[in-house]
Scaffold this motif. Structure first.
Motif, PDB file in Angstrom:
ATOM      1  N   ILE A  52       0.671  -1.192   0.038  1.00 25.26           N
ATOM      2  CA  ILE A  52      -0.060  -0.307  -0.173  1.00 25.26           C
ATOM      3  C   ILE A  52       0.886   1.254  -0.414  1.00 25.26           C
ATOM      4  CG2 ILE A  52      -1.430   1.365   1.232  1.00 25.26           C
ATOM      5  CD1 ILE A  52      -2.700  -1.091   0.220  1.00 25.26           C
ATOM      6  N   GLU A  53       1.947   1.560   0.964  1.00 26.92           N
ATOM      7  CA  GLU A  53       2.792   3.105   0.652  1.00 26.92           C
ATOM      8  C   GLU A  53       3.736   2.873  -0.097  1.00 26.92           C
ATOM      9  OE1 GLU A  53       3.263   4.947   3.647  1.00 26.92           O
ATOM     10  OE2 GLU A  53       1.474   2.879   4.512  1.00 26.92           O
ATOM     11  N   PRO A  54       3.995   2.077  -1.472  1.00 26.66           N
ATOM     12  CA  PRO A  54       5.025   2.218  -2.465  1.00 26.66           C
ATOM     13  C   PRO A  54       3.595   2.844  -3.470  1.00 26.66           C
ATOM     14  CG  PRO A  54       5.770   0.498  -2.031  1.00 26.66           C
ATOM     15  CD  PRO A  54       4.478   0.649  -1.079  1.00 26.66           C
ATOM     16  N   ALA A  55       1.889   2.058  -3.661  1.00 28.07           N
ATOM     17  CA  ALA A  55       1.241   2.170  -4.092  1.00 28.07           C
ATOM     18  C   ALA A  55       0.236   3.890  -4.133  1.00 28.07           C
ATOM     19  CB  ALA A  55      -0.448   1.507  -3.705  1.00 28.07           C
ATOM     20  N   ILE A  56       0.416   4.384  -2.591  1.00 29.05           N
ATOM     21  CA  ILE A  56      -0.259   5.305  -2.528  1.00 29.05           C
ATOM     22  C   ILE A  56       1.689   6.482  -3.294  1.00 29.05           C
ATOM     23  CG2 ILE A  56      -0.043   7.560  -0.628  1.00 29.05           C
ATOM     24  CD1 ILE A  56      -1.183   5.126   0.806  1.00 29.05           C
ATOM     25  N   ALA A  57       2.684   6.243  -3.067  1.00 27.11           N
ATOM     26  CA  ALA A  57       3.610   7.093  -3.427  1.00 27.11           C
ATOM     27  C   ALA A  57       2.865   7.178  -5.543  1.00 27.11           C
ATOM     28  CB  ALA A  57       4.636   6.710  -3.749  1.00 27.11           C
ATOM     29  N   LEU A  59      10.819   9.981  -4.843  1.00 32.29           N
ATOM     30  CA  LEU A  59      11.629   9.343  -3.400  1.00 32.29           C
ATOM     31  C   LEU A  59      11.445   8.652  -2.987  1.00 32.29           C
ATOM     32  CD1 LEU A  59      13.913  10.042  -1.319  1.00 32.29           C
ATOM     33  CD2 LEU A  59      12.932  12.297  -0.265  1.00 32.29           C
ATOM     34  N   TRP A  60      10.267   8.809  -2.389  1.00 30.82           N
ATOM     35  CA  TRP A  60       8.637   8.348  -1.659  1.00 30.82           C
ATOM     36  C   TRP A  60       8.839   6.326  -1.538  1.00 30.82           C
ATOM     37  CZ3 TRP A  60       4.798  12.452  -0.339  1.00 30.82           C
ATOM     38  CH2 TRP A  60       4.885  12.994   1.176  1.00 30.82           C
ATOM     39  N   LEU A  61       8.831   6.445  -3.551  1.00 33.31           N
ATOM     40  CA  LEU A  61       8.918   5.550  -3.543  1.00 33.31           C
ATOM     41  C   LEU A  61      10.082   4.341  -3.713  1.00 33.31           C
ATOM     42  CD1 LEU A  61       6.592   4.003  -5.811  1.00 33.31           C
ATOM     43  CD2 LEU A  61       8.128   4.207  -7.385  1.00 33.31           C
ATOM     44  N   PHE A  62      11.038   5.337  -3.652  1.00 31.36           N
ATOM     45  CA  PHE A  62      12.282   4.571  -3.697  1.00 31.36           C
ATOM     46  C   PHE A  62      12.219   3.942  -2.130  1.00 31.36           C
ATOM     47  CE2 PHE A  62      16.435   3.986  -2.750  1.00 31.36           C
ATOM     48  CZ  PHE A  62      17.279   2.894  -4.159  1.00 31.36           C
ATOM     49  N   GLU A  63      11.980   4.924  -1.169  1.00 32.17           N
ATOM     50  CA  GLU A  63      12.259   4.412  -0.226  1.00 32.17           C
ATOM     51  C   GLU A  63      11.392   4.174   0.682  1.00 32.17           C
ATOM     52  OE1 GLU A  63      13.822   8.386   2.897  1.00 32.17           O
ATOM     53  OE2 GLU A  63      11.745   7.811   1.927  1.00 32.17           O
ATOM     54  N   ARG A  64       9.995   3.602  -0.340  1.00 35.21           N
ATOM     55  CA  ARG A  64       8.824   2.175   0.533  1.00 35.21           C
ATOM     56  C   ARG A  64       9.296   1.027   0.018  1.00 35.21           C
ATOM     57  NH1 ARG A  64       3.663   6.215   0.849  1.00 35.21           N
ATOM     58  NH2 ARG A  64       4.741   7.951   1.869  1.00 35.21           N
ATOM     59  N   VAL A  65       9.426   1.169  -1.218  1.00 33.97           N
ATOM     60  CA  VAL A  65       9.755  -0.238  -1.846  1.00 33.97           C
ATOM     61  C   VAL A  65      11.107  -0.636  -1.440  1.00 33.97           C
ATOM     62  CG1 VAL A  65      11.119  -1.259  -4.752  1.00 33.97           C
ATOM     63  CG2 VAL A  65       8.818   0.473  -4.083  1.00 33.97           C
ATOM     64  N   PHE A  66      12.353  -0.161  -1.553  1.00 34.58           N
ATOM     65  CA  PHE A  66      13.830  -0.457  -0.695  1.00 34.58           C
ATOM     66  C   PHE A  66      14.560  -0.821   0.745  1.00 34.58           C
ATOM     67  CE2 PHE A  66      14.502  -0.084  -5.418  1.00 34.58           C
ATOM     68  CZ  PHE A  66      14.828  -0.713  -5.271  1.00 34.58           C
ATOM     69  N   ASP A  67      12.916  -0.146   1.473  1.00 37.28           N
ATOM     70  CA  ASP A  67      13.423   0.338   2.773  1.00 37.28           C
ATOM     71  C   ASP A  67      14.181   0.406   3.931  1.00 37.28           C
ATOM     72  OD1 ASP A  67      12.227  -0.839   5.557  1.00 37.28           O
ATOM     73  OD2 ASP A  67      12.608  -2.370   5.988  1.00 37.28           O
ATOM     74  N   VAL A  68      14.351   1.385   2.274  1.00 38.05           N
ATOM     75  CA  VAL A  68      15.022   2.782   3.220  1.00 38.05           C
ATOM     76  C   VAL A  68      14.892   4.037   3.477  1.00 38.05           C
ATOM     77  CG1 VAL A  68      17.305   1.740   1.922  1.00 38.05           C
ATOM     78  CG2 VAL A  68      15.918   3.639   0.554  1.00 38.05           C
ATOM     79  N   GLN A  69      15.606   5.138   3.973  1.00 34.18           N
ATOM     80  CA  GLN A  69      15.395   6.485   4.467  1.00 34.18           C
ATOM     81  C   GLN A  69      16.451   7.029   4.057  1.00 34.18           C
ATOM     82  OE1 GLN A  69      13.619   6.978   8.070  1.00 34.18           O
ATOM     83  NE2 GLN A  69      14.204   9.350   7.717  1.00 34.18           N
ATOM     84  N   LEU A  70      16.461   8.221   3.082  1.00 28.58           N
ATOM     85  CA  LEU A  70      17.515   8.420   2.029  1.00 28.58           C
ATOM     86  C   LEU A  70      17.235   9.861   2.158  1.00 28.58           C
ATOM     87  CD1 LEU A  70      16.206   7.463  -1.854  1.00 28.58           C
ATOM     88  CD2 LEU A  70      18.088   6.797  -0.033  1.00 28.58           C
ATOM     89  N   VAL A  71      16.670  10.778   2.997  1.00 32.35           N
ATOM     90  CA  VAL A  71      16.400  11.614   4.215  1.00 32.35           C
ATOM     91  C   VAL A  71      16.298  11.602   5.375  1.00 32.35           C
ATOM     92  CG1 VAL A  71      15.628  14.248   4.045  1.00 32.35           C
ATOM     93  CG2 VAL A  71      15.385  13.200   2.203  1.00 32.35           C
ATOM     94  N   ALA A  72      17.446  11.980   5.851  1.00 30.30           N
ATOM     95  CA  ALA A  72      16.835  11.999   7.735  1.00 30.30           C
ATOM     96  C   ALA A  72      16.159  13.059   8.426  1.00 30.30           C
ATOM     97  CB  ALA A  72      18.722  12.166   8.138  1.00 30.30           C
ATOM     98  N   VAL A  73      15.387  12.450   9.064  1.00 35.38           N
ATOM     99  CA  VAL A  73      14.329  13.432   9.476  1.00 35.38           C
ATOM    100  C   VAL A  73      15.282  13.597  11.123  1.00 35.38           C
ATOM    101  CG1 VAL A  73      12.582  12.294   8.359  1.00 35.38           C
ATOM    102  CG2 VAL A  73      13.023  11.479  10.092  1.00 35.38           C
TER     103      VAL A  73
END
Length: 381
Positions: free
Chosen positions: A261-266, A367-381
């Motif tokens: 769902i999360e990648p689909a939302i992106a 950016l979100w799609l990449f993070e959600r598909v590969f389960d990584v965080q590219l932008v630190a929060v």
């Protein structure tokens, strides 16, 4: 007038840009608490997502983004101390202690640490509960509390805000069960306001609402009514759709993993933004608003099914939550539409607001799609 037009454009871009670095790549942070009273004994099961504990305590020692049981077990004393220091019952008079060894359970949205706790004290008909888990690291976190009791009383539920301070929790008395107070309405408002991906999708729908697409491209509408009614139609379709899947997922009639769902939302954000640049949807935006709303509804639904409430209590909680989502959505749509209507005649609207704004939205969604598909965080929060 030119100053206010430019100011409106700046505010809109700030709203779009703010969505990117602040947004999490995954579902909102929730923990689940099941509290039961048997005489003067309190039994508490507390399920906490390992991803959230890792963010707070840096459990991933080797940095491979995959928590092992060995890494969790090595820090179990730290985890227990961290959690217990952030939950006080009756101002600390009811001291919780481990009743069973901690365990790890896999769920549809990841692994959770399960703490089985117990305290001995008499709380009377109500108790004071101060929940502060992850208050200092994640303002989006909520604790979802299911309250049981003795006899034939049905369980009740409420949402716990770590920043909300101590709350009075009444033990259930009736046989029907319910959602306590208006906490789930507030949670629905909170969920949409911090749901940056849902907000960005709505903004992408709104950007062309004050224009009409003709043979020569986009032109501003003559008055605000021409922008309002098409937008009402799209938002209504989106609302109906996500209400359907919110109910289906909450009732566990249909569940889909957040990893889908999360990648689909992106992807829905990318399609909506690209349609502003080129007519991909070919005028069928209402239909696609409905279809995309079905996907977004699953993104709203992750919290209620875990509580295992009786039918009446679940329906009450679901209704409160959904009304809160709609109230928050109405605030967002109204504010954005007011700004866009005021800006529609500005000659920079199409190149700056519509095109550049849509390009920015595509970049954020990618950016979100990449993070959600590969389960990584590219932008630190």
């Amino acid at each position: 007038m030119r100053f206010f037009e430019r100011l409106g454009a700046v505010l809109l871009f700030i709203a779009l840009a703010a969505a990117s670095p602040a947004a999490r790549a995954h579902k909102a942070s929730d923990a689940y608490l099941q509290l039961q009273r048997n005489g003067d004994t309190l039994d508490l099961r507390w399920d906490i997502a390992l991803r959230d504990l890792d963010a707070a305590l840096d459990l991933d020692r080797n940095g491979n983004r995959q928590l092992s049981w060995g890494e969790v077990r090595a820090r179990m004393d730290d985890i227990g101390a961290y959690a217990l220091a952030r939950l006080r019952i009756e101002q600390g008079r009811c001291r919780l202690a481990h009743a069973q060894p901690p365990a790890v359970e896999s769920r549809i949205d990841g692994a959770y640490l399960v703490l089985q706790l117990q305290a001995r004290c008499d709380t009377g008909p109500a108790m004071e509960l101060d929940y502060r888990l992850f208050k200092e690291v994640d303002p989006t976190h909520r604790g979802l509390l299911r309250i049981g009791a003795q006899g034939d009383a049905a369980p009740t539920a409420r949402s716990l805000d770590p920043a909300g301070g101590p709350v009075a929790v009444a033990w259930p008395e009736g046989p029907t069960g319910a959602a306590s107070g208006t906490s789930f309405f507030r949670d629905g408002v909170h969920h949409i306001l911090i749901g940056y991906d849902h907000v960005l999708f709505l903004i992408c729908l709104l950007l062309p609402a004050v224009l009409r697409r003709g043979a020569d491209g986009w032109m501003p509408v003559a008055n605000w009514r021409e922008a309002l009614w098409p937008m009402v139609g799209m938002v209504t379709m989106f609302t109906v759709a996500h209400s359907i899947t919110l109910a289906l997922a909450g009732l566990e009639l249909l569940t889909i993993s957040p990893r889908i769902i999360e990648p689909a939302i992106a992807l829905t954000i990318m399609v909506a933004a690209l349609d502003n640049l080129h007519p991909l949807l070919r005028g069928r935006r209402k239909l696609f608003s409905f279809l995309f709303g079905l996907i977004h509804g699953f993104g709203f639904a992750g919290v209620l099914g875990e509580l295992e409430l009786p039918a009446r209590g679940f329906v009450t909680a679901l209704l409160q939550f959904n009304l809160g989502v709609e109230a928050g959505q109405l605030v967002i749509v109204s504010a954005a539409l007011l700004v866009l209507v005021a800006l529609r005649g500005w000659r920079g609207y199409r190149p700056v607001v519509l095109r550049s704004g849509s390009v920015l939205a595509v970049a954020i969604a990618a950016l979100w799609l990449f993070e959600r598909v590969f389960d990584v965080q590219l932008v630190a929060v």
